[in-house]
Design a protein around this motif. Structure first.
Motif, short mmCIF file in Angstrom:
data_model
loop_
_atom_site.label_atom_id
_atom_site.label_comp_id
_atom_site.label_asym_id
_atom_site.label_seq_id
_atom_site.Cartn_x
_atom_site.Cartn_y
_atom_site.Cartn_z
N THR A 131 0.83 -1.20 0.00
CA THR A 131 0.00 0.00 0.00
C THR A 131 0.87 1.25 0.00
OG1 THR A 131 -0.09 -0.02 2.41
CG2 THR A 131 -1.85 -1.17 1.23
N THR A 132 0.34 2.30 -0.60
CA THR A 132 1.05 3.57 -0.64
C THR A 132 0.48 4.50 0.41
OG1 THR A 132 1.41 3.32 -3.01
CG2 THR A 132 1.63 5.55 -2.08
N GLN A 133 1.33 5.03 1.25
CA GLN A 133 0.87 5.95 2.29
C GLN A 133 0.68 7.34 1.69
OE1 GLN A 133 3.46 6.26 5.63
NE2 GLN A 133 2.07 7.58 6.80
N ILE A 134 -0.49 7.88 1.87
CA ILE A 134 -0.79 9.21 1.35
C ILE A 134 -0.48 10.24 2.42
CG2 ILE A 134 -2.60 10.72 0.46
CD1 ILE A 134 -3.96 8.29 -0.68
N VAL A 135 0.36 11.21 2.08
CA VAL A 135 0.73 12.26 3.02
C VAL A 135 -0.17 13.45 2.77
CG1 VAL A 135 2.56 13.76 3.84
CG2 VAL A 135 3.11 11.44 3.07
N LEU A 136 -0.93 13.83 3.78
CA LEU A 136 -1.84 14.96 3.65
C LEU A 136 -1.16 16.26 4.09
CD1 LEU A 136 -5.06 13.34 5.12
CD2 LEU A 136 -4.69 13.99 2.75
N PRO A 137 -1.63 17.38 3.57
CA PRO A 137 -1.04 18.67 3.95
C PRO A 137 -1.46 19.15 5.33
CG PRO A 137 -2.86 19.00 2.43
CD PRO A 137 -2.66 17.52 2.52
N ILE A 138 -2.27 18.35 6.03
CA ILE A 138 -2.71 18.71 7.38
C ILE A 138 -2.61 17.50 8.28
CG2 ILE A 138 -4.23 20.64 6.81
CD1 ILE A 138 -6.52 18.74 6.53
N ASP A 139 -2.54 17.76 9.58
CA ASP A 139 -2.33 16.69 10.55
C ASP A 139 -3.59 16.48 11.40
OD1 ASP A 139 -0.37 14.97 12.20
OD2 ASP A 139 -1.25 16.31 13.71
N GLN A 140 -3.90 15.22 11.69
CA GLN A 140 -5.11 14.90 12.44
C GLN A 140 -5.11 15.53 13.82
OE1 GLN A 140 -5.83 10.78 13.84
NE2 GLN A 140 -7.80 10.90 12.76
N ASN A 141 -3.99 15.50 14.49
CA ASN A 141 -3.91 16.08 15.83
C ASN A 141 -4.17 17.59 15.79
OD1 ASN A 141 -3.39 13.62 17.12
ND2 ASN A 141 -1.17 13.81 16.79
N GLU A 142 -3.64 18.24 14.77
CA GLU A 142 -3.86 19.68 14.65
C GLU A 142 -5.34 19.99 14.43
OE1 GLU A 142 -1.47 21.56 11.72
OE2 GLU A 142 0.42 20.83 12.54
N VAL A 143 -5.99 19.20 13.59
CA VAL A 143 -7.41 19.40 13.34
C VAL A 143 -8.21 19.23 14.62
CG1 VAL A 143 -9.44 18.47 12.14
CG2 VAL A 143 -7.28 18.73 10.92
N ARG A 144 -7.91 18.18 15.37
CA ARG A 144 -8.62 17.92 16.62
C ARG A 144 -8.36 19.03 17.64
NH1 ARG A 144 -6.57 13.47 17.52
NH2 ARG A 144 -8.20 12.05 16.79
N GLU A 145 -7.11 19.45 17.78
CA GLU A 145 -6.77 20.48 18.76
C GLU A 145 -7.38 21.83 18.39
OE1 GLU A 145 -2.55 20.42 18.86
OE2 GLU A 145 -2.43 18.45 19.86
N ASN A 146 -7.39 22.16 17.11
CA ASN A 146 -8.00 23.43 16.68
C ASN A 146 -9.49 23.44 16.99
OD1 ASN A 146 -5.60 24.48 15.72
ND2 ASN A 146 -5.95 23.83 13.60
N SER A 147 -10.15 22.31 16.73
CA SER A 147 -11.58 22.22 16.99
C SER A 147 -11.86 22.35 18.48
CB SER A 147 -12.13 20.90 16.46
OG SER A 147 -13.52 20.80 16.68
N GLN A 148 -11.06 21.71 19.30
CA GLN A 148 -11.24 21.78 20.75
C GLN A 148 -10.97 23.19 21.27
OE1 GLN A 148 -8.60 18.72 22.18
NE2 GLN A 148 -10.08 17.06 21.81
N SER A 149 -9.96 23.85 20.72
CA SER A 149 -9.62 25.20 21.18
C SER A 149 -10.73 26.20 20.89
CB SER A 149 -8.31 25.67 20.54
OG SER A 149 -8.48 25.89 19.14
N LYS A 150 -11.54 25.91 19.88
CA LYS A 150 -12.67 26.80 19.53
C LYS A 150 -13.97 26.37 20.20
CE LYS A 150 -10.70 27.32 14.89
NZ LYS A 150 -10.94 27.09 13.45
N ASN A 151 -13.91 25.31 20.98
CA ASN A 151 -15.11 24.77 21.66
C ASN A 151 -16.22 24.47 20.67
OD1 ASN A 151 -14.07 25.01 24.37
ND2 ASN A 151 -14.39 27.23 24.18
N GLU A 152 -15.86 23.84 19.58
CA GLU A 152 -16.85 23.51 18.56
C GLU A 152 -17.76 22.38 19.04
OE1 GLU A 152 -14.58 24.71 14.40
OE2 GLU A 152 -14.61 22.61 15.02
N PRO A 153 -19.01 22.37 18.57
CA PRO A 153 -19.92 21.28 18.96
C PRO A 153 -19.40 19.94 18.47
CG PRO A 153 -20.88 22.63 17.21
CD PRO A 153 -19.66 23.35 17.69
#
Length: 433
Positions: free
Chosen positions: A2-24
């Motif tokens: 399998t080929t690993q796809i490298v995304l331009p964004i990180d899952q931890n960053e997405v989760r932390e940003n959402s938490q920092s904004k107190n999103e539903p």
């Protein structure tokens, strides 16, 4: 293997940003679901354009910009552009909204005009049923990345039978090429309402590569009318990837007025789903390409409703080594009796090395309809130049007058003189380089 796809964004960053904004929770989960999809999906396959050859990996990181108390805190050029807009104004700088104002009169009528992040928390019953429904997160890698990454944005709700006579304006400004700049606009016009929305997407001071991955969703309920105008004026280091889509119900109407004045590569997809009987769509788009720019501009109308009507006009002016792919697609589904779809795509080339390709497409699955298209690609008519010169006008002025006349069907339709003047100034600025 399998080929690993490298995304331009990180899952931890997405989760932390959402938490920092107190999103539903529903929004946080949606972001993470979309990020998983982004690793599985491919980029959209565009007509004669390969996005994999573009610079589309630099999204930056979320950075909070301090709020401002008035437009006097903006750079002087933007103060002048917004000088007559005291209320009904929203400003996003880089990753987040820094200013928002709604008149007391409209607020009393129930109009909601705020940043989308706030709306998702305060008005979930209005946001959740519509967010990422006109444009689906699973459509392709770009829509999935946007769902995971968007920030700031606009939410506009107009209640039933409310007519908003004063245009609502938004400024999206990118000043930091290391900050995420991916706003989402969500507009819901309830039954028999009307509103005019205008935004200006611009940048200054950036020199490094950045992707502007934006989505606009407009829901036009029965008998409602939405006029949507946008001017994009991003510099050559920013790649503009924009989806706009409207869903129009019975006797509703959407008007698109779009100026693509970017200096960098641009993919623009403006689509209308004519869902209801008697629904109408009118789209007018103008773009100018210079230097080595690559433009892929698509306008799409899909008819489901009986007696639905669509009209699309696109004008492109290309100079230097710029390339434009202009697509117009009218799709009339089975059952859309008495539908009417018209489209015109015209490309004017000012340089022998510029390239333009106009692709009109009619896809019709119903017999009782009317539809037509026109397309042309060519250079400035020398006979017109000679005629104007015979009236004492210089060759340079004659060429400019012909170009302005070529673009007039779009420019003249801008609903606000101030915005029309801005577009005219942008056109003049690009053509004088």
């Amino acid at each position: 293997m399998t080929t690993q796809i490298v995304l331009p964004i990180d899952q931890n960053e997405v989760r932390e940003n959402s938490q920092s904004k107190n999103e539903p929770e529903w929004l946080s989960n949606l972001r993470l679901e979309a990020l998983t999809l982004a690793g599985q999906l491919e980029y959209p396959k565009l007509e004669k354009t390969n996005l994999n050859r573009w610079s589309i990996e630099s999204y930056g990181k979320y950075k909070s910009t301090a709020p401002i108390t008035s437009i006097a805190d903006l750079p002087e050029a933007y103060q002048e552009a917004l000088q007559d807009q005291k209320d009904n104004l929203l400003i996003q700088r880089n990753s987040n909204v820094v200013f928002k104002s709604l008149s007391d009169d409209l607020a009393k009528k129930g109009v909601i005009f705020t940043d989308l992040e706030t709306a998702a928390k305060e008005h979930p019953e209005l946001v959740q049923p519509y967010f990422m429904q006109a444009v689906k997160k699973e459509e392709n890698k770009l829509t999935a990345i946007h769902t995971a990454l968007w920030s700031g944005g606009v939410f506009l709700y107009v209640p039933k039978n409310v007519e908003v006579e004063i245009p609502l304006q938004v400024l999206f400004l990118s000043e930091d090429d290391s900050s995420i700049f991916s706003p989402h606009v969500l507009i819901v016009a309830d039954t028999n309402s009307s509103v005019t929305y205008v935004d200006h997407v611009t940048s200054e001071g950036s020199s490094n590569e950045l992707v502007h991955n934006s989505i606009v969703e407009v829901f036009v309920k029965s008998g409602a009318k939405v006029q949507f105008s946008t001017l994009h004026n991003l510099n050559d280091s920013i790649t503009d990837l924009s989806y706009r889509r409207a869903v129009v119900e019975n006797d509703g109407r959407i008007e698109w007025i779009i100026g693509e004045m970017n200096d960098g590569n641009c993919m623009s997809d403006t689509s209308t789903v004519l869902k209801g009987n008697g629904s109408t769509s009118d789209a007018k788009i103008v773009c100018i390409g210079l230097n080595e720019q690559k433009l892929n501009i698509t306008t799409n109308a899909t008819h489901f409703g009986k007696n639905s009507d669509s009209d699309m006009i696109t004008r492109a002016v290309m100079n230097d080594n710029a390339t434009a792919i202009i697509n117009g697609v009218t799709k009339i589904e089975h059952g859309a009796k008495n539908a009417n779809g018209e489209q015109t795509e015209k490309v004017l080339m000012l340089s022998p090395t510029a390239r333009g390709d106009a692709n009109p497409m009619l896809l019709i699955d119903e017999d009782e309809v009317t539809a037509g298209h026109a397309a042309s690609v060519g250079q400035v008519d020398q006979n017109q130049i000679y005629y104007l010169m015979s009236r004492g006008i210089s060759k340079e002025t004659a060429e400019r007058l012909i170009i302005y006349g070529f673009l007039a069907p779009v420019v003249s339709e801008i609903p606000i003189k101030q915005v029309s003047d801005q577009l005219q100034a942008l056109i003049e600025g690009k053509l004088e380089r």
